[in-house]
Design an enzyme around this catalytic site. Sequence first.
Site, PDB file in Angstrom:
ATOM      1  N   ASP A 154       0.835  -1.188   0.000  1.00  0.00           N
ATOM      2  CA  ASP A 154       0.000   0.000   0.000  1.00  0.00           C
ATOM      3  C   ASP A 154       0.876   1.247   0.000  1.00  0.00           C
ATOM      4  O   ASP A 154       1.982   1.245   0.513  1.00  0.00           O
ATOM      5  CB  ASP A 154      -0.994   0.009   1.177  1.00  0.00           C
ATOM      6  CG  ASP A 154      -0.346  -0.348   2.480  1.00  0.00           C
ATOM      7  OD1 ASP A 154       0.507  -1.253   2.464  1.00  0.00           O
ATOM      8  OD2 ASP A 154      -0.659   0.285   3.498  1.00  0.00           O
ATOM      9  N   GLY A 157       3.402   3.859  -4.608  1.00  0.00           N
ATOM     10  CA  GLY A 157       3.697   4.583  -5.851  1.00  0.00           C
ATOM     11  C   GLY A 157       3.586   3.678  -7.069  1.00  0.00           C
ATOM     12  O   GLY A 157       4.146   3.950  -8.118  1.00  0.00           O
ATOM     13  N   LEU A 158       2.844   2.578  -6.903  1.00  0.00           N
ATOM     14  CA  LEU A 158       2.671   1.638  -8.017  1.00  0.00           C
ATOM     15  C   LEU A 158       1.253   1.740  -8.565  1.00  0.00           C
ATOM     16  O   LEU A 158       0.742   0.836  -9.198  1.00  0.00           O
ATOM     17  CB  LEU A 158       2.950   0.209  -7.551  1.00  0.00           C
ATOM     18  CG  LEU A 158       4.376  -0.016  -7.060  1.00  0.00           C
ATOM     19  CD1 LEU A 158       4.496  -1.342  -6.330  1.00  0.00           C
ATOM     20  CD2 LEU A 158       5.366   0.024  -8.215  1.00  0.00           C
ATOM     21  N   SER A 159       0.654   2.848  -8.245  1.00  0.00           N
ATOM     22  CA  SER A 159      -0.665   3.165  -8.744  1.00  0.00           C
ATOM     23  C   SER A 159      -1.776   2.309  -8.200  1.00  0.00           C
ATOM     24  O   SER A 159      -2.631   1.790  -8.931  1.00  0.00           O
ATOM     25  CB  SER A 159      -0.681   3.098 -10.261  1.00  0.00           C
ATOM     26  OG  SER A 159      -1.846   3.735 -10.664  1.00  0.00           O
ATOM     27  N   SER A 161      -4.159   3.456  -6.635  1.00  0.00           N
ATOM     28  CA  SER A 161      -5.433   4.164  -6.777  1.00  0.00           C
ATOM     29  C   SER A 161      -6.119   3.826  -8.099  1.00  0.00           C
ATOM     30  O   SER A 161      -7.324   3.577  -8.130  1.00  0.00           O
ATOM     31  CB  SER A 161      -5.248   5.676  -6.620  1.00  0.00           C
ATOM     32  OG  SER A 161      -4.085   6.102  -7.240  1.00  0.00           O
ATOM     33  N   ALA A 162      -5.356   3.786  -9.190  1.00  0.00           N
ATOM     34  CA  ALA A 162      -5.978   3.415 -10.464  1.00  0.00           C
ATOM     35  C   ALA A 162      -6.423   1.951 -10.432  1.00  0.00           C
ATOM     36  O   ALA A 162      -7.474   1.599 -10.979  1.00  0.00           O
ATOM     37  CB  ALA A 162      -5.008   3.636 -11.622  1.00  0.00           C
ATOM     38  N   ALA A 163      -5.633   1.093  -9.766  1.00  0.00           N
ATOM     39  CA  ALA A 163      -6.013  -0.319  -9.690  1.00  0.00           C
ATOM     40  C   ALA A 163      -7.348  -0.464  -8.949  1.00  0.00           C
ATOM     41  O   ALA A 163      -8.201  -1.272  -9.334  1.00  0.00           O
ATOM     42  CB  ALA A 163      -4.913  -1.127  -8.997  1.00  0.00           C
ATOM     43  N   ASP A 205      -1.710   5.266 -15.769  1.00  0.00           N
ATOM     44  CA  ASP A 205      -1.918   4.184 -14.805  1.00  0.00           C
ATOM     45  C   ASP A 205      -2.985   3.189 -15.270  1.00  0.00           C
ATOM     46  O   ASP A 205      -2.753   1.986 -15.338  1.00  0.00           O
ATOM     47  CB  ASP A 205      -2.332   4.764 -13.441  1.00  0.00           C
ATOM     48  CG  ASP A 205      -1.294   5.733 -12.900  1.00  0.00           C
ATOM     49  OD1 ASP A 205      -0.114   5.599 -13.257  1.00  0.00           O
ATOM     50  OD2 ASP A 205      -1.667   6.624 -12.118  1.00  0.00           O
TER      51      ASP A 205
HETATM   52  C1  GLA Z   1       1.008   9.299 -11.134  1.00  0.00           C
HETATM   53  C2  GLA Z   1      -0.134   9.740 -12.050  1.00  0.00           C
HETATM   54  C3  GLA Z   1       0.141   9.357 -13.518  1.00  0.00           C
HETATM   55  C4  GLA Z   1       1.531   9.803 -13.959  1.00  0.00           C
HETATM   56  C5  GLA Z   1       2.581   9.412 -12.928  1.00  0.00           C
HETATM   57  C6  GLA Z   1       3.934  10.011 -13.215  1.00  0.00           C
HETATM   58  O1  GLA Z   1       1.062   7.913 -11.080  1.00  0.00           O
HETATM   59  O2  GLA Z   1      -1.341   9.143 -11.635  1.00  0.00           O
HETATM   60  O3  GLA Z   1      -0.872   9.878 -14.338  1.00  0.00           O
HETATM   61  O4  GLA Z   1       1.550  11.183 -14.222  1.00  0.00           O
HETATM   62  O5  GLA Z   1       2.236   9.831 -11.603  1.00  0.00           O
HETATM   63  O6  GLA Z   1       4.423   9.524 -14.411  1.00  0.00           O
END
Ligand code: GLA
Length: 409
Positions: A154, A157-159, A161-163, A205
């Site tokens: 958690d 920085g591996l996204s 939130s989008a997942a 992401d």
């Molecule tokens: C975050 C944002 C992405 C991208 C990256 C940096 O993950 O959600 O849209 O801008 O930072 O590359």
Amino acid sequence: MKMGASSWPSETELGEVRKKVAEMSGRSAEEVRVVVSPYRICPLGAHIDHQGGTVSAMTINKGILLGFIPSGNSEVWLESGQFHGVVRFRVDEVQYPRHAIRKNDNSHAIDSFQVHEECNWGTYARGALYALQIRGNNVTQGIIGFICGSTGFDSSGLSSSAAVGVAYLLALETANNLNVTPTENIELDRIIENEYLGLRNGILDQSAILLSSYGCLTCMNCKTKEHKRIHPPKSHEIEESTGKKAYKILLAFSGLKYALPNNPGYNRRVAECMEAAQTLLDASGKGDLEPLLCNVEVEAYRAHKYKLEPNLARRAEHYFSENMRVAKGLQAWACGNIGEFGKLITASGLSSIQNYECGCEPLIQLYDILLEIPGVFGARFSGAGFRGCCLAFVEANSCMMIVIELSSF
Ligand code: GLA
């Protein structure tokens, strides 16, 4: 982390999620569907997606699992493996953007990552409903669901939130028999982040999550939305470029889970890029185009960059140099030249620090440490670099032990 013939999600992990939803709903575990939504890395193409640049991404074998079952009515009932409390709402409630609720606060528009971590973890589910509603989808069926992320990942920085956003979209769509293409889901997740939460990020992401394929590098042109997947490098190619037969992806965690209060803020950087774009477009007689750096020709940038304030000139330099690194990196990857690919990743990290001026001291230190270690082909911090981890492409068989002590963040 080993990107081997893997392992995630294991039958045990899937079984636990199914069991939990079965307990919540009183239905059988066999009826429970599970959305598997992986985390991603972006080796090249940092901070340029929101300007319509071209990015590269891969998903990894860790991520979010969302077990769910249609609730049989409009109720949504969610529990989380990471967060306390229960989220309940109805799909026939009209959802309103979060950042509109916090109006007059545009300069500090909500950082989606923090939203998820505050006790308000149901925000992404409501955001998914908002996106589906606003695009005219008929959502009448709620879900009973249990969501959990891979342990220890958690705020990495591996996204995540989008997942999470993608997972809720897919669950609500399945429960409501909605047929939605990956391209449409990329747009729906953009609505969650940009319009519902007020984070002005790009589509890197969710594109990575929805389009990637095992071992391939996904390349996404964020202006045209065209993408391609480039096959994994062959071991003889890796050997030619590095003298080694295989590579691994290493993730080194900083221990920093929350963005430091003095970080520049994601949206501020986006605004600076747009300001730079506007100046360059005005200077080249194209001031009526949308102020995004992808609308500025490289020649116009070279001719007029002296008109930019020094900080805006650095943001623009990051954009144009990063696009170039992505183009070179895609070529290097396509012929298995991991050595060159790694060098470009390191240069990308440096430009993020010096030109884009993002990241934070602990992650910059971690980046420096990784570059000193034998067997590292290249490294940079993951995501926006305000917290989380650094990624590195490393020699597969080098034995590396990194012991980093970070005091209390
Ligand atoms: C975050 C944002 C992405 C991208 C990256 C940096 O993950 O959600 O849209 O801008 O930072 O590359």
